[in-house]
Design a protein around this motif. Sequence first.
Motif, PDB file in Angstrom:
ATOM      1  N   ASN A  48       0.806  -1.215   0.000  1.00 17.85           N
ATOM      2  CA  ASN A  48       0.000   0.000   0.000  1.00 17.85           C
ATOM      3  C   ASN A  48       0.839   1.265   0.000  1.00 17.85           C
ATOM      4  O   ASN A  48       0.397   2.302  -0.500  1.00 17.85           O
ATOM      5  CB  ASN A  48      -0.970  -0.034   1.184  1.00 17.85           C
ATOM      6  N   THR A  49       2.061   1.179   0.521  1.00 13.85           N
ATOM      7  CA  THR A  49       2.987   2.305   0.378  1.00 13.85           C
ATOM      8  C   THR A  49       3.328   2.508  -1.093  1.00 13.85           C
ATOM      9  O   THR A  49       3.432   3.639  -1.578  1.00 13.85           O
ATOM     10  CB  THR A  49       4.274   2.059   1.181  1.00 13.85           C
ATOM     11  N   GLY A  50       3.487   1.381  -1.815  1.00 13.20           N
ATOM     12  CA  GLY A  50       3.704   1.477  -3.256  1.00 13.20           C
ATOM     13  C   GLY A  50       2.556   2.185  -3.954  1.00 13.20           C
ATOM     14  O   GLY A  50       2.773   3.015  -4.852  1.00 13.20           O
ATOM     15  N   CYS A  51       1.324   1.900  -3.534  1.00 10.75           N
ATOM     16  CA  CYS A  51       0.161   2.582  -4.106  1.00 10.75           C
ATOM     17  C   CYS A  51       0.220   4.088  -3.848  1.00 10.75           C
ATOM     18  O   CYS A  51      -0.068   4.898  -4.735  1.00 10.75           O
ATOM     19  CB  CYS A  51      -1.134   2.012  -3.528  1.00 10.75           C
ATOM     20  N   LEU A  52       0.604   4.471  -2.627  1.00  9.98           N
ATOM     21  CA  LEU A  52       0.718   5.891  -2.295  1.00  9.98           C
ATOM     22  C   LEU A  52       1.779   6.578  -3.143  1.00  9.98           C
ATOM     23  O   LEU A  52       1.598   7.713  -3.602  1.00  9.98           O
ATOM     24  CB  LEU A  52       1.044   6.059  -0.808  1.00  9.98           C
ATOM     25  N   LEU A  53       2.903   5.890  -3.350  1.00  9.10           N
ATOM     26  CA  LEU A  53       3.970   6.474  -4.164  1.00  9.10           C
ATOM     27  C   LEU A  53       3.546   6.593  -5.626  1.00  9.10           C
ATOM     28  O   LEU A  53       3.871   7.586  -6.292  1.00  9.10           O
ATOM     29  CB  LEU A  53       5.241   5.624  -4.035  1.00  9.10           C
ATOM     30  N   TRP A  54       2.806   5.595  -6.127  1.00  9.43           N
ATOM     31  CA  TRP A  54       2.270   5.708  -7.478  1.00  9.43           C
ATOM     32  C   TRP A  54       1.279   6.872  -7.559  1.00  9.43           C
ATOM     33  O   TRP A  54       1.245   7.604  -8.552  1.00  9.43           O
ATOM     34  CB  TRP A  54       1.579   4.415  -7.891  1.00  9.43           C
ATOM     35  N   GLY A  55       0.467   7.027  -6.508  1.00  7.50           N
ATOM     36  CA  GLY A  55      -0.470   8.139  -6.483  1.00  7.50           C
ATOM     37  C   GLY A  55       0.247   9.474  -6.535  1.00  7.50           C
ATOM     38  O   GLY A  55      -0.180  10.399  -7.241  1.00  7.50           O
ATOM     39  N   ALA A  56       1.360   9.593  -5.797  1.00  8.96           N
ATOM     40  CA  ALA A  56       2.151  10.827  -5.822  1.00  8.96           C
ATOM     41  C   ALA A  56       2.717  11.067  -7.219  1.00  8.96           C
ATOM     42  O   ALA A  56       2.719  12.200  -7.722  1.00  8.96           O
ATOM     43  CB  ALA A  56       3.273  10.738  -4.794  1.00  8.96           C
ATOM     44  N   ALA A  57       3.190   9.982  -7.858  1.00  9.77           N
ATOM     45  CA  ALA A  57       3.747  10.127  -9.202  1.00  9.77           C
ATOM     46  C   ALA A  57       2.686  10.617 -10.187  1.00  9.77           C
ATOM     47  O   ALA A  57       2.939  11.490 -11.025  1.00  9.77           O
ATOM     48  CB  ALA A  57       4.318   8.791  -9.673  1.00  9.77           C
ATOM     49  N   VAL A  58       1.484  10.070 -10.068  1.00 11.67           N
ATOM     50  CA  VAL A  58       0.393  10.481 -10.955  1.00 11.67           C
ATOM     51  C   VAL A  58      -0.019  11.925 -10.656  1.00 11.67           C
ATOM     52  O   VAL A  58      -0.227  12.730 -11.572  1.00 11.67           O
ATOM     53  CB  VAL A  58      -0.811   9.536 -10.797  1.00 11.67           C
ATOM     54  N   GLY A 119       7.492  -4.872  -5.347  1.00 12.14           N
ATOM     55  CA  GLY A 119       6.625  -5.592  -6.270  1.00 12.14           C
ATOM     56  C   GLY A 119       5.559  -4.693  -6.862  1.00 12.14           C
ATOM     57  O   GLY A 119       5.177  -4.824  -8.034  1.00 12.14           O
ATOM     58  N   ASN A 120       5.074  -3.747  -6.064  1.00 12.40           N
ATOM     59  CA  ASN A 120       4.061  -2.800  -6.532  1.00 12.40           C
ATOM     60  C   ASN A 120       4.683  -1.717  -7.420  1.00 12.40           C
ATOM     61  O   ASN A 120       4.179  -1.416  -8.504  1.00 12.40           O
ATOM     62  CB  ASN A 120       3.374  -2.174  -5.316  1.00 12.40           C
ATOM     63  N   LEU A 121       5.802  -1.142  -6.980  1.00 15.70           N
ATOM     64  CA  LEU A 121       6.412  -0.035  -7.715  1.00 15.70           C
ATOM     65  C   LEU A 121       6.961  -0.465  -9.069  1.00 15.70           C
ATOM     66  O   LEU A 121       7.013   0.339 -10.009  1.00 15.70           O
ATOM     67  CB  LEU A 121       7.540   0.592  -6.883  1.00 15.70           C
ATOM     68  N   LEU A 122       7.405  -1.712  -9.171  1.00 17.83           N
ATOM     69  CA  LEU A 122       7.998  -2.173 -10.425  1.00 17.83           C
ATOM     70  C   LEU A 122       6.970  -2.748 -11.390  1.00 17.83           C
ATOM     71  O   LEU A 122       7.336  -3.387 -12.372  1.00 17.83           O
ATOM     72  CB  LEU A 122       9.087  -3.211 -10.135  1.00 17.83           C
ATOM     73  N   ASN A 123       5.714  -2.505 -11.101  1.00 15.31           N
ATOM     74  CA  ASN A 123       4.642  -2.927 -12.009  1.00 15.31           C
ATOM     75  C   ASN A 123       4.063  -1.684 -12.684  1.00 15.31           C
ATOM     76  O   ASN A 123       3.253  -0.960 -12.095  1.00 15.31           O
ATOM     77  CB  ASN A 123       3.549  -3.667 -11.247  1.00 15.31           C
ATOM     78  N   PRO A 124       4.465  -1.393 -13.930  1.00 19.13           N
ATOM     79  CA  PRO A 124       3.998  -0.158 -14.574  1.00 19.13           C
ATOM     80  C   PRO A 124       2.500  -0.129 -14.801  1.00 19.13           C
ATOM     81  O   PRO A 124       1.916   0.937 -14.966  1.00 19.13           O
ATOM     82  CB  PRO A 124       4.761  -0.166 -15.909  1.00 19.13           C
ATOM     83  N   LYS A 125       1.846  -1.299 -14.772  1.00 18.32           N
ATOM     84  CA  LYS A 125       0.407  -1.335 -14.986  1.00 18.32           C
ATOM     85  C   LYS A 125      -0.344  -0.639 -13.847  1.00 18.32           C
ATOM     86  O   LYS A 125      -1.450  -0.141 -14.045  1.00 18.32           O
ATOM     87  CB  LYS A 125      -0.074  -2.772 -15.158  1.00 18.32           C
ATOM     88  N   VAL A 126       0.273  -0.616 -12.653  1.00 15.41           N
ATOM     89  CA  VAL A 126      -0.344   0.128 -11.552  1.00 15.41           C
ATOM     90  C   VAL A 126      -0.355   1.614 -11.891  1.00 15.41           C
ATOM     91  O   VAL A 126      -1.366   2.312 -11.714  1.00 15.41           O
ATOM     92  CB  VAL A 126       0.400  -0.123 -10.227  1.00 15.41           C
ATOM     93  N   GLY A 127       0.782   2.112 -12.393  1.00 22.10           N
ATOM     94  CA  GLY A 127       0.851   3.518 -12.784  1.00 22.10           C
ATOM     95  C   GLY A 127      -0.105   3.844 -13.909  1.00 22.10           C
ATOM     96  O   GLY A 127      -0.819   4.863 -13.868  1.00 22.10           O
ATOM     97  N   ILE A 128      -0.139   2.984 -14.940  1.00 18.92           N
ATOM     98  CA  ILE A 128      -1.052   3.211 -16.066  1.00 18.92           C
ATOM     99  C   ILE A 128      -2.498   3.169 -15.595  1.00 18.92           C
ATOM    100  O   ILE A 128      -3.345   3.969 -16.019  1.00 18.92           O
ATOM    101  CB  ILE A 128      -0.822   2.159 -17.165  1.00 18.92           C
ATOM    102  N   PHE A 129      -2.783   2.237 -14.673  1.00 19.32           N
ATOM    103  CA  PHE A 129      -4.142   2.127 -14.143  1.00 19.32           C
ATOM    104  C   PHE A 129      -4.536   3.417 -13.435  1.00 19.32           C
ATOM    105  O   PHE A 129      -5.631   3.951 -13.670  1.00 19.32           O
ATOM    106  CB  PHE A 129      -4.235   0.952 -13.173  1.00 19.32           C
ATOM    107  N   TYR A 130      -3.648   3.931 -12.599  1.00 20.12           N
ATOM    108  CA  TYR A 130      -3.960   5.167 -11.877  1.00 20.12           C
ATOM    109  C   TYR A 130      -4.126   6.342 -12.843  1.00 20.12           C
ATOM    110  O   TYR A 130      -5.020   7.172 -12.679  1.00 20.12           O
ATOM    111  CB  TYR A 130      -2.872   5.477 -10.857  1.00 20.12           C
ATOM    112  N   VAL A 131      -3.246   6.412 -13.855  1.00 27.47           N
ATOM    113  CA  VAL A 131      -3.326   7.512 -14.815  1.00 27.47           C
ATOM    114  C   VAL A 131      -4.659   7.492 -15.552  1.00 27.47           C
ATOM    115  O   VAL A 131      -5.290   8.529 -15.782  1.00 27.47           O
ATOM    116  CB  VAL A 131      -2.152   7.435 -15.824  1.00 27.47           C
TER     117      VAL A 131
END
Length: 206
Positions: A48-58, A119-131
Motif C-alpha cells: 500500500n505504500t507502493g500505491c501511495l507512491l504511485w499516487g504521488a507520481a500520478v 513488487g508494486n512499484l515495479l509494475n507499470p500497470k499500476v501507474g497506467i491504471f492510476y493515470v
Amino acid sequence: MSIADNLIAFTFAATLLTLTPGLDTALILRTATLEGKAQALRAALGINTGCLLWGAAVAFGLGALLAVSELAYNALKYCGAAYLAWLGLNMLLRPRKSLAPIDTATKHNQNWFLKGMMGNLLNPKVGIFYVSFLPQFIPQGQPLVAWTFALVSIHVAIGLLWSTLLIAATQSLAGILRGEKVVAWMDRATGMIFVLFAARLALSKR
C-alpha cells in the motif's frame, strides 16, 4: 455526478479491484500463513505504500510519462518482471522445509515491507491504471493533486482492510499449514505464481 456520487462510485470500483485475486493477495496469504501475521502486515503495508507512491507520481505528472513513453514503460516493465521472476525462482528452486519460530523470523527480518513495496512499484500497470482510472472520478474544476491523493487514500484504506481480513483468516489454519511438506508446497506454489505473473508482465502490452 456530484462529489458524493464520485466518491461512492470510486469506492465501489476500488473495492472490486482490491477483491480481485492477484499477486498482492498471493503474497499476503503466503506470508501470513508461513511467516506470521506481523510479517504479512509488513508486506501489506509495503504494497500500500507502493500505491501511495504511485499516487504521488500520478498527482505530480510523473505517471503520465509511462502513458506516453514506450521506453520508460518497457524499462519499468522488464525491471518488474525480472524482480518477480527472481523472487519466484528462489521459492521454486530453494523451497524451505521448516520454519524458524515467528519471534526469530521477526528478529531476522526478511524485509517483507520492501518486497511488497518493490513488487508494486515495479509494475507499470499500476501507474497506467492510476493515470487512466483516477481522472474519471475527479470532479471537473476540483484540484487535481488533492483529489488524486484523496482517491488513492481510499484505495489504500480498502487494501489495508482487505489485507487485515486475509491475515486474520489464515491464523486459524497457520498451525496446520506450517508442516514440513506444506511449507515446501506453499513456497513452490507462490514461486510459480510469481513466475507466471513475471511472464505475463514481460509479455504484456499497454
